[in-house]
Design a protein around this motif. Structure first.
Motif, PDB file in Angstrom:
ATOM      1  N   LYS A  35       0.766  -1.222   0.060  1.00 59.65           N
ATOM      2  CA  LYS A  35      -0.152   0.020  -0.052  1.00 59.65           C
ATOM      3  C   LYS A  35       0.917   1.301  -0.025  1.00 59.65           C
ATOM      4  N   SER A  36       1.838   1.205   0.846  1.00 58.25           N
ATOM      5  CA  SER A  36       2.565   2.636   0.950  1.00 58.25           C
ATOM      6  C   SER A  36       3.498   2.716  -0.120  1.00 58.25           C
ATOM      7  N   THR A  37       3.866   1.643  -0.934  1.00 60.23           N
ATOM      8  CA  THR A  37       4.767   1.683  -2.041  1.00 60.23           C
ATOM      9  C   THR A  37       3.806   2.384  -3.031  1.00 60.23           C
ATOM     10  N   ARG A 168      11.599  -6.033   5.482  1.00 61.78           N
ATOM     11  CA  ARG A 168      11.640  -4.786   5.913  1.00 61.78           C
ATOM     12  C   ARG A 168      12.205  -4.510   7.370  1.00 61.78           C
ATOM     13  N   VAL A 208       2.765  -9.903  -7.653  1.00 63.09           N
ATOM     14  CA  VAL A 208       3.654  -9.716  -8.775  1.00 63.09           C
ATOM     15  C   VAL A 208       4.725  -8.519  -8.444  1.00 63.09           C
TER      16      VAL A 208
HETATM   17  N1  LIG Z   1       5.060  -5.927  -5.507  1.00 62.60           N
HETATM   18  C1  LIG Z   1       6.069  -6.009  -4.655  1.00 62.60           C
HETATM   19  N2  LIG Z   1       6.977  -7.025  -4.882  1.00 62.60           N
HETATM   20  C2  LIG Z   1       8.193  -7.026  -4.049  1.00 62.60           C
HETATM   21  N3  LIG Z   1       8.221  -6.190  -2.897  1.00 62.60           N
HETATM   22  C3  LIG Z   1       7.339  -5.270  -2.613  1.00 62.60           C
HETATM   23  C4  LIG Z   1       6.125  -5.163  -3.748  1.00 62.60           C
HETATM   24  N4  LIG Z   1       5.450  -4.090  -2.940  1.00 62.60           N
HETATM   25  C5  LIG Z   1       6.043  -3.804  -1.973  1.00 62.60           C
HETATM   26  N5  LIG Z   1       7.273  -4.475  -1.700  1.00 62.60           N
HETATM   27  C6  LIG Z   1       8.254  -4.230  -0.598  1.00 62.60           C
HETATM   28  O1  LIG Z   1       7.506  -4.985   0.556  1.00 62.60           O
HETATM   29  C7  LIG Z   1       7.584  -4.137   1.483  1.00 62.60           C
HETATM   30  C8  LIG Z   1       6.245  -3.781   2.264  1.00 62.60           C
HETATM   31  O2  LIG Z   1       5.587  -2.821   1.386  1.00 62.60           O
HETATM   32  P1  LIG Z   1       4.668  -1.787   1.842  1.00 62.60           P
HETATM   33  O3  LIG Z   1       5.429  -0.929   3.064  1.00 62.60           O
HETATM   34  O4  LIG Z   1       4.578  -0.770   0.537  1.00 62.60           O
HETATM   35  O5  LIG Z   1       3.500  -2.413   2.141  1.00 62.60           O
HETATM   36  P2  LIG Z   1       2.320  -2.058   3.255  1.00 62.60           P
HETATM   37  O6  LIG Z   1       1.061  -2.543   2.401  1.00 62.60           O
HETATM   38  O7  LIG Z   1       2.161  -0.503   3.172  1.00 62.60           O
HETATM   39  O8  LIG Z   1       2.533  -2.636   4.754  1.00 62.60           O
HETATM   40  P3  LIG Z   1       1.914  -1.930   6.012  1.00 62.60           P
HETATM   41  O9  LIG Z   1       0.390  -2.439   6.167  1.00 62.60           O
HETATM   42  O10 LIG Z   1       2.732  -3.011   7.192  1.00 62.60           O
HETATM   43  O11 LIG Z   1       2.121  -0.544   6.250  1.00 62.60           O
HETATM   44  C9  LIG Z   1       8.489  -2.979   1.228  1.00 62.60           C
HETATM   45  O12 LIG Z   1       9.927  -3.222   1.657  1.00 62.60           O
HETATM   46  C10 LIG Z   1       8.361  -3.023  -0.316  1.00 62.60           C
HETATM   47  O13 LIG Z   1       9.580  -2.427  -0.561  1.00 62.60           O
END
Ligand SMILES: Nc1ncnc2c1ncn2[C@@H]1O[C@H](COP(=O)(O)OP(=O)(O)OP(=O)(O)O)[C@@H](O)[C@H]1O
Ligand SMILES: [Mg+2]
Length: 226
Positions: A35-37, A168, A208
């Motif tokens: 989500k954050s990404t 992470r 993916v």
């Molecule tokens: N499609 C992807 N493939 C591989 N790695 C990914 C992908 N999307 C995100 N990541 C990696 O996975 C980790 C978690 O991503 P992110 O922080 O965006 O998730 P989030 O949904 O915001 O999690 P949270 O709910 O804990 O805040 C990060 O290290 C990010 O770089």
């Protein structure tokens, strides 16, 4: 009454914002789903298209909401599911009043929320066992009945979530300490919610690459904005 009929009746209480050319978007999914990404990519793309963008997270996003976030995520005792649910709702109502509604009144504005009502449906409704109906009922009244124009549900397996969280490497918070059983219910919950709101929620296979997920979201966004 048949459960499906009751749920549909409850859903009829909901509305979407109406300011022309302003949009309300949310991203949903378990920890590590991206989500954050993806919000960062989305923001860049929306700014390029000439929109003003407000990114917010739940719980939190207001001074009061951040205190509630702390109360929930740092809680050392298990909360009653209804207490948990009401804390999220209090944070949400305040966020709508202070930030979301005023921002959406302006033209060419987009609010992007990191988690919203679907997280409450999946976490408290399904995984904590309150029931989707109860959670939908609690959201019937203004302003909690405001739904996004579009919700991107980033769907990953529990294994993928664990792998990404390991990379992470942060300390586990209140929910992250839960067992696999909780998380499996949570994933099922999100998938059920996606079926309850098929027009609003786009389920994306987020296992993916980041680039592919971003491409799917931006392609869909073109349709929403037109
Ligand atoms: N499609 C992807 N493939 C591989 N790695 C990914 C992908 N999307 C995100 N990541 C990696 O996975 C980790 C978690 O991503 P992110 O922080 O965006 O998730 P989030 O949904 O915001 O999690 P949270 O709910 O804990 O805040 C990060 O290290 C990010 O770089
Ligand atoms: Mg995040």
């Amino acid at each position: 009454m048949h459960v499906k009929t009751k749920l549909n009746q409850l859903i009829s209480f909901y509305r979407t914002p109406v300011t022309p050319e302003s949009y309300f978007l949310s991203l949903e999914g378990i920890e590590g789903s991206g989500k954050s990404t993806q919000i960062k990519n989305l923001e860049r793309s929306l700014i390029d298209k000439g929109y003003r963008v407000l990114n917010l997270r739940e719980p939190g996003g207001t001074e009061f909401g951040e205190k509630l976030r702390e109360a929930i995520l740092k809680s050392s005792t298990p909360l009653h599911p209804l207490a948990e649910c009401h804390l999220f709702l209090a944070s949400r109502a305040q966020l709508l009043k202070e930030k979301i509604l005023p921002f959406l009144l302006q033209p060419k504005s987009v609010v992007v929320l990191d988690r919203y009502i679907d997280s409450t449906l999946a976490y408290q409704g399904k995984a904590r066992g309150l029931g989707m109906e109860t959670v939908l009922e609690l959201h019937q009244h203004d302003p909690l009945n405001l739904l996004p124009h579009r919700t991107y549900f980033l769907d990953i397996s529990l294994e993928t979530s664990h792998e990404r969280q390991k990379i992470r490497g942060q300390d586990k918070d209140y929910f992250e300490s839960e067992k696999n059983e909780f998380y499996n219910k949570l994933i099922d919950g999100y998938r059920e919610v996606a079926q309850l709101f098929p027009q609003r929620i786009l389920k994306i296979d987020a296992s993916v690459s980041m680039e592919k997920v971003s491409q799917m979201m931006l392609q869909d966004l073109e349709k929403i904005l037109s």
